[in-house]
Enzyme design. Structure first.
Site, PDB file in Angstrom:
ATOM      1  N   ASP A   1     -40.078  -1.133  46.322  1.00 29.93           N
ATOM      2  CA  ASP A   1     -41.009  -0.024  46.389  1.00 29.93           C
ATOM      3  C   ASP A   1     -40.415   1.208  45.700  1.00 29.93           C
ATOM      4  OD1 ASP A   1     -43.422   1.321  47.721  1.00 29.93           O
ATOM      5  OD2 ASP A   1     -41.771   2.514  48.524  1.00 29.93           O
TER       6      ASP A   1
ATOM      7  N   GLU B   1     -41.468  -1.814  41.482  1.00 35.69           N
ATOM      8  CA  GLU B   1     -42.594  -0.909  41.331  1.00 35.69           C
ATOM      9  C   GLU B   1     -42.053   0.231  40.483  1.00 35.69           C
ATOM     10  OE1 GLU B   1     -45.936   1.363  44.044  1.00 35.69           O
ATOM     11  OE2 GLU B   1     -43.862   1.386  44.729  1.00 35.69           O
TER      12      GLU B   1
END
Length: 709
Positions: free
Chosen positions: A349, A385
């Site tokens: 993330d 990401e």
């Protein structure tokens, strides 16, 4: 109560049971004292001062203590927020290396290091004890019978990812026993696995399972919960509320059983991990673990004003990956999940935040260098990401070799193309061919660097993407101010639910357009769970706090949307069946257009090859592409030549039907339609085209033709 305490060992960090007792070790560079706190079933607390300190690690061995023992720490040191120190021994702290945690953090002023009502805010000091509101770390027995289970190591080009939520996928599943729904055991149930297998899924990408702050105060006051879990407070313990087994520490074994069952079914497990920040938030957040253990070591603080935190994540703080111990924490966590929990890979993330050495994103940051050479992580799947919220944080295409990336440019381009916005055909063609402009031209990566997706947990579902122009997040309690405003969505003429048959027909066609584009693009497709069911969140594009029917997958849709479910299954199988759509290497010659390209060619609807000028025309919405199955440069696992059928794909995002002419050089062969997205299923009756016979492609649809040998 007297409890013996021996010196113990500095390594490993955390609580380690050896069959006779448990060694405890905690890193704190700036602490002046550490107390190990042992808790009885009635919450009676025994405190043991750890007097042995080696290399900033406080350690001790407690004979007779074993699995199921609950514990925590109290750490002494200066409380000087302006200097970066927030020690407060009145706060019970979670062990950063705990392998299991019992329960959730409860809310109350006691969990904060400062006094809520004090005018000086976090500069004040709280003497309120937090132990009764804090979950306890748990000693575990790490032995487990894996029955020869190994990482699956599915080749990247054969991978189809299914992003899902442990609880949300099975909470309403009627064929799973109620006591198992929403748990690791529920995901391991044959009913859940059968659905994944019938879809052709090779990997589940699980939203965060690291133990997280589930009930932050700002959500509790609204009757809501942190459902997504992107607020980790520990990086080793699987979240306990996803376990059907309430015995202390058994969530670890239940997670392992889930992995073993998925592996047996041929499905890899990829974890969405949040190493960029923690749930302790900004300077006004609670003191739960890292902040109270050594705030200045674990967090990036503002230079010149250490009271405040650098925030590259939008979540209040950023982990200090410049600190060797923080890097060690992350690496130890990653190795643990691979070696002990048999996880096949990770999706990081806001990964750009991990690459920040100072303020700029550095693709050669220490974090990536360490992962690159680590033998345990050498062959697991690594997905970034590739953005954060800081300056320069959008880094799609810039991650190192061996990394794949969530390709946000793919999502945006494909959405814009099918809703009729002004993306160029050149941009669309780059995305369809694996984004060679991002990955090949930059650093020599292969098509598997691009994880293609149209929808993900963050944003509209596929059904909402074609049903709403605007977000509808009122249920989140923020006056619809949260969530993305620019969704690149199109409601097909009516906002939200409708009975209009023409609108519904168009929406269904658009869903099939997105799915076919996704599954037949080069790169790695990622499907959002529930999209195959036609699941809707009623226009909520930020359901992070909706632990309810807004987020839980509705399995009744499997019958009402049977055509969509079966179409998706056929489509994924079609991809698996045809290697021309999942090449390991780039197309030869110029990646998109140019003369003499044998394995791919692009055409106008009139059958002539695209000219250079036509690639940059923003209003053009129709294009054809030829993929030659006899020109695949890769070989099979035994060195055999790979060949496939050849295909023509005709894309029409225009609002009217367009008749495509077979490319002039291909009119001497016969072509049969296999997919026409105006149809709810794959084409069953054989429609053969040859010569200059026109192929009608209705408005906003695509047709796939296979060349007959």
């Amino acid at each position: 109560m007297y409890v013996a305490l021996w010196p113990g060992d500095v390594y490993p960090l955390g609580a380690t049971w050896d069959g006779k007792g448990t060694n405890f070790a905690l890193y704190s560079e700036n602490a002046t004292g550490v107390e190990l706190c042992l808790f009885e079933p009635n919450d009676e607390e025994t405190r043991l001062s750890l007097t042995e300190v080696s290399n900033f690690v406080w350690h001790g061995y407690v004979p007779g203590v074993g699995p199921g023992q609950r514990y925590g720490y109290r750490v002494h040191g200066p409380y000087a927020p302006t200097e970066g120190h927030r020690f407060n021994p009145n706060k019970l702290l979670i062990d950063p290396y705990a392998k299991a945690i019992d329960g959730d953090v409860s809310n109350g002023p006691e969990i904060f290091g400062y006094l809520w009502e004090d005018a000086e805010e976090d500069l004040s000091f709280s003497e309120l004890d937090s132990a009764h509101l804090m979950p306890k770390s748990v000693v575990v027995d790490q032995s487990f019978d894996w029955e020869n289970d190994q990482l699956l190591r599915t080749p990247w080009h054969e991978t189809v990812i299914y992003e899902t939520h442990v609880k949300g996928l099975t909470k309403l599943h009627p064929d799973i026993p109620e006591e198992l729904r929403g748990t690791y055991a529920g995901l391991a149930h044959p009913a859940a696995i059968e659905h994944l297998q019938r879809l052709g899924i090779t990997a589940v990408e699980l939203m965060p399972v690291h133990h997280f702050l589930a009930y932050p105060g700002h959500l509790v006051s609204k009757g809501l919960k942190n459902y997504w879990g992107y607020d980790s407070i520990n990086y080793f313990a699987p979240y306990s509320s996803y376990s059907s087994n309430t015995t202390l520490g058994q969530q670890v074994n239940e997670f392992k059983e889930m992995v073993k069952a998925l592996h047996y079914a041929g499905i890899e497990v990829i974890l969405d991990v949040v190493y960029n920040h923690t749930g302790e938030g900004n300077h006004l957040g609670p003191t739960l673990s890292f902040r109270g253990i050594d705030n200045a070591a674990y967090y990036r603080l503002v230079e010149g004003d250490s009271r405040y935190y650098m925030d590259f994540t939008g979540c209040g703080n950023s982990l200090n990956v410049r600190n060797p111990q923080v890097l060690k924490l992350i690496m130890d966590s990653l190795r643990y999940w691979v070696a002990q929990m048999h996880v096949d890979g990770f999706r990081f993330d806001l990964a750009s935040a991990l690459a920040r050495e100072l303020y700029e994103v550095d693709s050669l940051a220490a974090f990536f260098d360490i992962i690159h050479q680590d033998p345990v992580l050498a062959d697991v799947k690594l997905i970034a990401e590739p953005w954060d919220v800081g300056d320069g944080g959008y880094q799609v295409g810039n991650f190192p070799v061996r990394w794949s990336e969530w390709n946000g440019k793919y999502r945006d381009t494909v959405r814009d193309y099918w809703r009729g916005e002004g993306t160029t055909l050149g941009e669309f063609a780059y995305r369809f061919t694996g984004s060679p402009d991002l990955y090949f031209q930059m650093n020599g990566r292969q098509p598997n660097a691009s994880v293609n997706f149209v929808t993900a947990h963050d944003g509209f579902t596929l059904t909402d993407l074609v049903s709403y122009n605007e977000k509808h997040n009122e249920a989140n309690g923020e006056n619809n101010q949260d969530g993305e405003n620019h969704n690149r969505s199109w409601n097909c003429g009516v906002e939200g639910e409708t009975d209009d048959p023409e609108v519904l027909q168009l929406r269904n066609r658009q869903r099939r357009n997105f799915l076919v584009t996704l599954m037949l693009s080069q790169g790695i497709p990622m499907l959002l769970s529930g999209d195959e069911l036609g699941f809707s969140q009623k226009g909520n594009n930020n359901a992070y706090c909706q632990d309810n029917e807004i987020s839980w997958r509705d399995w009744n849709l499997e019958k009402s949307n049977e055509d969509l479910v079966n179409f998706t299954r056929e489509l994924v199988y079609f991809r698996h069946q045809h290697p021309v759509f999942r090449r390991r290497k780039w197309f030869q010659g110029q990646a998109i257009h140019g003369q003499g390209v044998s394995d791919i060619a692009w055409f106008n609807p009139d059958g002539h090859e695209m000219t250079g000028e036509q690639w940059e025309v923003g209003y053009a919405k129709a294009i054809g592409v030829f993929l030659d199955g006899n020109q695949i440069p890769s070989v099979g696992s035994k060195g055999e030549r790979i060949s496939d059928d050849s295909f023509l794909l005709f894309f029409n995002a225009h609002y009217e039907t367009i008749e495509f002419t077979l490319p002039i050089c291909m009119q001497d062969r016969k072509w049969v339609i296999v997919i026409d997205t105006k149809e709810p299923r794959f084409v069953q009756e054989e429609r053969v085209y040859t010569g200059d016979r026109a192929v009608p492609v209705v408005a906003r649809s695509l047709v796939v033709l296979r060349r007959l040998r």
